[in-house]
Design a protein around this motif. Structure first.
Motif, PDB file in Angstrom:
ATOM      1  N   HIS A   8      -6.375   4.345  33.735  1.00 40.96           N
ATOM      2  CA  HIS A   8      -7.435   4.265  34.746  1.00 40.96           C
ATOM      3  C   HIS A   8      -8.753   4.655  34.076  1.00 40.96           C
ATOM      4  CE1 HIS A   8      -4.951   3.509  38.268  1.00 40.96           C
ATOM      5  NE2 HIS A   8      -4.112   4.431  37.853  1.00 40.96           N
TER       6      HIS A   8
ATOM      7  N   ALA B  77     -14.630   6.627  36.199  1.00 39.74           N
ATOM      8  CA  ALA B  77     -15.568   6.133  37.204  1.00 39.74           C
ATOM      9  C   ALA B  77     -16.991   6.587  36.921  1.00 39.74           C
ATOM     10  CB  ALA B  77     -15.138   6.621  38.589  1.00 39.74           C
TER      11      ALA B  77
ATOM     12  N   ALA C  31      -7.886   0.802  38.268  1.00 41.54           N
ATOM     13  CA  ALA C  31      -8.939   1.278  39.166  1.00 41.54           C
ATOM     14  C   ALA C  31      -9.605   2.500  38.552  1.00 41.54           C
ATOM     15  CB  ALA C  31      -8.346   1.633  40.528  1.00 41.54           C
TER      16      ALA C  31
ATOM     17  N   THR D 269     -18.991   2.975  42.152  1.00 45.65           N
ATOM     18  CA  THR D 269     -17.630   2.686  41.677  1.00 45.65           C
ATOM     19  C   THR D 269     -16.560   2.968  42.723  1.00 45.65           C
ATOM     20  OG1 THR D 269     -17.518   4.913  40.694  1.00 45.65           O
ATOM     21  CG2 THR D 269     -18.209   3.099  39.256  1.00 45.65           C
ATOM     22  N   ARG D 270     -16.814   3.887  43.669  1.00 47.20           N
ATOM     23  CA  ARG D 270     -15.878   4.223  44.748  1.00 47.20           C
ATOM     24  C   ARG D 270     -14.458   4.459  44.221  1.00 47.20           C
ATOM     25  NH1 ARG D 270     -18.403   6.203  48.683  1.00 47.20           N
ATOM     26  NH2 ARG D 270     -16.562   5.817  49.958  1.00 47.20           N
ATOM     27  N   PRO D 271     -14.242   5.484  43.411  1.00 47.04           N
ATOM     28  CA  PRO D 271     -12.900   5.725  42.867  1.00 47.04           C
ATOM     29  C   PRO D 271     -11.899   6.039  43.977  1.00 47.04           C
ATOM     30  CG  PRO D 271     -14.309   7.631  42.494  1.00 47.04           C
ATOM     31  CD  PRO D 271     -15.199   6.528  43.005  1.00 47.04           C
ATOM     32  N   PRO D 272     -10.702   5.456  43.937  1.00 54.70           N
ATOM     33  CA  PRO D 272      -9.708   5.725  44.982  1.00 54.70           C
ATOM     34  C   PRO D 272      -9.148   7.141  44.919  1.00 54.70           C
ATOM     35  CG  PRO D 272      -8.745   4.408  43.239  1.00 54.70           C
ATOM     36  CD  PRO D 272     -10.210   4.494  42.940  1.00 54.70           C
ATOM     37  N   LEU D 273      -9.173   7.741  43.738  1.00 54.82           N
ATOM     38  CA  LEU D 273      -8.645   9.099  43.589  1.00 54.82           C
ATOM     39  C   LEU D 273      -9.566   9.920  42.698  1.00 54.82           C
ATOM     40  CD1 LEU D 273      -4.808   8.497  43.082  1.00 54.82           C
ATOM     41  CD2 LEU D 273      -5.920   9.482  45.081  1.00 54.82           C
TER      42      LEU D 273
ATOM     43  N   HIS E 146      -0.389   5.793  43.652  1.00 53.01           N
ATOM     44  CA  HIS E 146      -1.405   5.767  44.706  1.00 53.01           C
ATOM     45  C   HIS E 146      -2.715   5.096  44.319  1.00 53.01           C
ATOM     46  CE1 HIS E 146       1.330   9.013  45.995  1.00 53.01           C
ATOM     47  NE2 HIS E 146       0.949   8.691  47.222  1.00 53.01           N
ATOM     48  N   ALA E 147      -2.889   4.679  43.064  1.00 53.58           N
ATOM     49  CA  ALA E 147      -4.138   4.029  42.658  1.00 53.58           C
ATOM     50  C   ALA E 147      -3.821   2.665  42.072  1.00 53.58           C
ATOM     51  CB  ALA E 147      -4.875   4.882  41.622  1.00 53.58           C
ATOM     52  N   PRO E 148      -4.563   1.631  42.446  1.00 50.84           N
ATOM     53  CA  PRO E 148      -4.337   0.299  41.876  1.00 50.84           C
ATOM     54  C   PRO E 148      -4.522   0.313  40.356  1.00 50.84           C
ATOM     55  CG  PRO E 148      -5.795   0.191  43.776  1.00 50.84           C
ATOM     56  CD  PRO E 148      -5.638   1.638  43.442  1.00 50.84           C
TER      57      PRO E 148
ATOM     58  N   ILE F  85     -11.117   6.119  38.085  1.00 53.41           N
ATOM     59  CA  ILE F  85     -10.922   7.406  38.740  1.00 53.41           C
ATOM     60  C   ILE F  85     -11.890   8.416  38.122  1.00 53.41           C
ATOM     61  CG2 ILE F  85      -8.495   6.960  39.280  1.00 53.41           C
ATOM     62  CD1 ILE F  85      -7.760   8.840  36.944  1.00 53.41           C
TER      63      ILE F  85
END
Length: 550
Positions: A487, A490, A470, A517-521, A465-467, A472
């Protein structure tokens, strides 16, 4: 002896393969930080770090050259462990013959492969193992009169854990007093210049380099020695390791009585067996039998009286888990220092080669023993401070055997018993539970079943689910998850214990970084931190930060 140690090392390596340390929690802190450094980050600025730079920058260099992986981290730690054991054996040979030096090294080998957070292969921080190594090298250099090398070793020691600073200073003080005893007070004073000056230059240059981005106060008192964290909660966890109160004194004396009675009983019995033949040999075991009976009676009386029940249970637990083979080391280290002080007016050095060597070892080992004298076992930082107390124990046992020739074999056998007891604790405890294989992008390791399954599920979810690469955020205290999942963090902080962010301003600074940083998770672990006085992140502490996250 070296061949025997190599065989023991190979055996323990093969039977503990990939069970070293705990890569998600403390053992993953340095790999995560080193990964940030290997990708161009700067220590203390881009990532917050609570120890000196020597160990983690060396690991980052290994990642840069060999690639970032769990295998490289294991190899790096394994080489460190070999260096510690090799340096210890060379140091032990200053006082001991090969057999006794090898048996002492065997004890340290078992401590190094403990299967706990404080394992030497994947330690909770490389600053600790680097500190253990350069402390050994410092004492070795001073014992051999290589003062400049001793000063360089002390300088690198100052770039590890702050707890090693007083130990290194104690070694220098012991060397100076010993040189004064050997060659006069002027010689003792002259020793300080080539020993202390290089260390101060190395430490000062490092501080100047790293202090520039955020300032000297942030470097020294928010990171390397985080005063606010220590005042708030840091001392709570470690306060019981060396509390300097009456109860801890009773516990220390009790350990001395238990091990002293058993060792003296065993040596006296061995001497009696050597003097007799036939059935009378069995009767010669009466000193050991009397020691066991006396200890049982004392234990029963202690239970009835109900004095210091917590300490009594602690000692019973150490005996049941065979940790008494390690927890008595501070007693020996302090007694050796007192013996050296008592003999200071005599002619012969108390331990062997010279007053300089003996007082260096005695002072440094006593300082090591005092680091966690009330919990000198695998539940504290004691493994990293165990080498010198082990050596002092071996030296005193060897001296006992020389003065009591009929018990010399038994005196050396004490070291064998210590190694076997600590190995049984490791194999019947931590290693026995590590049965779950965990596969991650950075390699695999063995974990206990429940924890391993939770980590595996988390890593798999992150991969899905995370590039790739990216950033976190992980809360509260699983810093190694960044490294294992590939990862980066962040946030500048990678661990969030109570009072790590010690003000609302710190929490708002973390929020601003998250907005950037807008972490995706965001991963929130199930750990509780009640040992620090506050149990749950976002509920008991860091509420402003978690309000934003929610």
């Amino acid at each position: 002896m070296l061949a025997g140690l190599g065989l023991a090392l190979g055996l323990i390596t093969a039977t503990t393969w990939r069970k070293w340390g705990w890569p998600t929690f403390d053992g993953g802190y340095d790999p995560t930080v080193a990964d940030v450094l290997a990708h161009g980050g700067k220590l203390y600025d881009d990532v917050r770090y609570f120890y000196g730079p020597a160990g983690v920058y060396s690991l980052a260099l290994a990642f840069k050259v060999l690639g970032t992986s769990l295998s490289v981290a294991f190899v790096f730690g394994y080489v460190q462990a070999l260096a510690i054991l090799g340096g210890f054996y060379v140091l032990a040979r200053q006082w001991l013959a090969p057999l006794a030096a090898g048996l002492a090294t065997l004890v340290l080998l078992v401590i190094a492969f403990s299967g706990t957070f404080f394992d030497f292969v994947l330690p909770h921080t490389d600053a600790a193992t680097f500190g253990a190594l350069f402390l050994i090298l410092q004492v070795l250099a001073l014992a051999r009169g290589r003062l400049l090398l001793g000063g360089v070793a002390l300088g690198i020691l100052l770039l590890t854990r702050p707890e090693y600073w007083p130990v290194g200073a104690a070694a220098v003080a012991g060397a100076a007093l010993g040189r004064a005893r050997d060659d006069g007070w002027r010689a003792g004073a002259r020793l300080l210049i080539p020993t202390v000056a290089p260390a101060l230059v190395i430490a000062a240059a490092t501080v100047v380099y790293f202090a520039s981005p955020r300032g000297l106060n942030d470097l020294l008192f928010e990171q390397i020695v985080p005063l606010d964290f220590i005042r708030a909660v840091g001392g709570r966890l470690q306060g019981g390791w060396a509390p300097f109160d009456v109860e801890s004194l009773v516990a220390t004396i009790a350990r001395a009585i238990v091990l002293g009675a058993l060792v003296v009983g065993a040596l006296a019995s061995a001497a009696g067996v050597a003097r007799h033949r036939g059935p009378r040999r069995a009767l010669a075991l009466w000193p050991l039998a009397c020691a066991l009976v006396a200890l049982a009676l004392v234990g029963a009386a202690w239970h009835v009286l109900g004095i210091f029940p917590g300490t009594r249970r602690l000692l019973e637990d150490e005996i049941a888990r065979l940790l008494i083979a390690m927890s008595w080391l501070p007693v020996v280290a302090v007694l050796a220092a007192l013996l050296a002080a008592r003999r200071a007016l005599g002619r012969a050095p108390p331990l062997g080669p010279s007053w300089t060597a003996d007082l260096t070892l005695a002072a440094a080992s006593a300082a090591c023993g005092l680091r966690a004298y009330n919990r000198f076992d695998f539940d504290s930082y004691a493994p990293y401070f165990a080498a010198l107390p082990v050596l002092v124990t071996a030296v005193l046992l060897e001296q006992t055997g020389m003065r009591w020739p009929s018990a010399r074999l038994a005196a050396r056998g004490v070291l064998v018993v210590m190694a076997v007891a600590l190995a049984l604790h490791a194999y019947a405890g931590p290693y026995r539970h590590d049965t779950q294989n965990v596969e991650t992008p950075r390699g695999s390791f063995m974990a206990y079943r429940e924890g391993g399954q939770a980590i595996q599920g988390t890593v798999d979810y992150l991969r899905a689910h995370a590039p790739s690469r990216a950033p976190i955020a992980v809360f509260p205290d699983s810093p190694g998850l960044h490294f294992l999942s590939d990862h980066p963090p962040a946030l500048r902080d990678v661990t969030f214990l109570p009072a790590t962010l010690d003000s609302t301003a710190d929490e708002r600074a973390a929020i601003r970084q998250l907005e950037h940083t807008r972490p995706p998770l965001i991963v929130v672990g199930a750990q509780r931190t009640q040992q620090y006085g506050q149990s749950q992140v976002g509920v008991d502490y860091d509420r402003v930060l978690f309000g934003y996250l929610n």
